[in-house]
Enzyme design. Structure first.
Site, PDB file in Angstrom:
ATOM      1  N   CYS A   1      -2.199  -2.728   6.615  1.00  0.00           N
ATOM      2  CA  CYS A   1      -2.179  -1.389   7.227  1.00  0.00           C
ATOM      3  C   CYS A   1      -3.438  -1.159   8.029  1.00  0.00           C
ATOM      4  O   CYS A   1      -3.447  -0.331   8.944  1.00  0.00           O
ATOM      5  CB  CYS A   1      -1.990  -0.295   6.173  1.00  0.00           C
TER       6      CYS A   1
ATOM      7  N   HIS B   1       1.164   3.416   3.501  1.00  0.00           N
ATOM      8  CA  HIS B   1       1.856   2.951   4.700  1.00  0.00           C
ATOM      9  C   HIS B   1       3.042   2.030   4.393  1.00  0.00           C
ATOM     10  O   HIS B   1       3.726   1.596   5.319  1.00  0.00           O
ATOM     11  CB  HIS B   1       0.872   2.195   5.608  1.00  0.00           C
TER      12      HIS B   1
ATOM     13  N   CYS C   1       0.845  -1.194   0.000  1.00  0.00           N
ATOM     14  CA  CYS C   1       0.000   0.000   0.000  1.00  0.00           C
ATOM     15  C   CYS C   1       0.879   1.242   0.000  1.00  0.00           C
ATOM     16  O   CYS C   1       1.863   1.327   0.745  1.00  0.00           O
ATOM     17  CB  CYS C   1      -0.940  -0.047   1.196  1.00  0.00           C
ATOM     18  N   GLU C   2       0.568   2.190  -0.859  1.00  0.00           N
ATOM     19  CA  GLU C   2       1.441   3.355  -1.012  1.00  0.00           C
ATOM     20  C   GLU C   2       1.308   4.349   0.140  1.00  0.00           C
ATOM     21  O   GLU C   2       2.126   5.251   0.268  1.00  0.00           O
ATOM     22  CB  GLU C   2       1.181   4.058  -2.348  1.00  0.00           C
TER      23      GLU C   2
ATOM     24  N   HIS D   1      -5.738  -5.914   3.819  1.00  0.00           N
ATOM     25  CA  HIS D   1      -4.775  -4.817   3.950  1.00  0.00           C
ATOM     26  C   HIS D   1      -4.180  -4.824   5.357  1.00  0.00           C
ATOM     27  O   HIS D   1      -4.884  -4.567   6.335  1.00  0.00           O
ATOM     28  CB  HIS D   1      -5.473  -3.477   3.692  1.00  0.00           C
TER      29      HIS D   1
END
Ligand code: ZN
Length: 204
Positions: free
Chosen positions: A142, A74, A71-72, A140
């Site tokens: 994050c 985190h 994920c961009e 995800h």
């Protein structure tokens, strides 16, 4: 990169010189380069010699393709399954190349929505099919590791182009064939997209 990782370890209140961490910068650099290798991959050489001219116009489906991305927001992993379908006009893509195509776009810093669209757009551009459908289901970290919106750490995104966008029966046939694991009765498409926005909306 290794210097930066040493500094990062120190910032995290660690001792980069202790035995267990001594080779960590080297390992992290290697891992990160692998996980972001999609930036330097060339789509045309990935698909090289694997576009075939056929007289076939039925739906082609490749489902349950494992993917792992970062994920961009985190730099934490999100991962799951990708399902792809297309209806060829004159060309098909060699089946073994489809997971490679997914890897090229997964191994970058991503948001799930863009990843889904990039895979669909690339197939559309390379073989000009009657339609392309891509569905991605992912967890995800994050969200789940940080305890944020735990119930929404599983997200589903889709990109429907051409016949899959315009023809409800074609779209339903595809969705029926992939039988989403995540298909929760009562969970609407709108709620799915809200779930994927939760990571973006998270400010910290
Ligand atoms: Zn995130």
């Amino acid at each position: 990169m290794q210097d930066l990782i040493r500094k990062l370890l120190a910032e995290l209140h660690e001792d980069p010189d202790r035995e267990g961490l001594r080779d960590t910068p080297k390992r992290v650099e290697k891992a990160l380069k692998f996980l972001t290798g999609g930036y330097t991959a060339d789509i045309d050489s990935v698909l090289n010699n694997a576009l075939f001219t056929v007289d076939y116009s039925e739906m082609v489906i490749v489902k349950d393709i494992d993917f792992y991305s970062l994920c961009e927001h985190h730099l934490l992993p999100f991962f799951g399954k990708c399902h792809i379908a297309y209806i060829p006009t004159t060309k098909v893509i060699g089946l073994s190349k489809i997971p490679r195509l997914v890897d090229v776009f997964s191994r970058r810093l991503q948001v799930q929505e863009r990843l889904t669209n990039e895979i669909a757009d690339t197939i559309s551009a390379k073989i000009a099919p009657l339609g392309v459908a891509v569905v991605m289901e992912a967890t995800h970290l994050c969200m789940s590791m940080r305890g944020v919106e735990k119930q929404n750490s599983f997200a589903v995104t889709s990109a429907m182009l051409g016949a899959f966008r315009n023809n409800a029966r074609t779209r339903m046939e595809f969705l029926e064939l992939i039988k989403l694991r995540s298909a929760v009765p009562g969970l609407s498409a709108r709620e799915w997209s809200v779930a994927t926005e939760a990571c973006v909306a998270e400010q910290d």
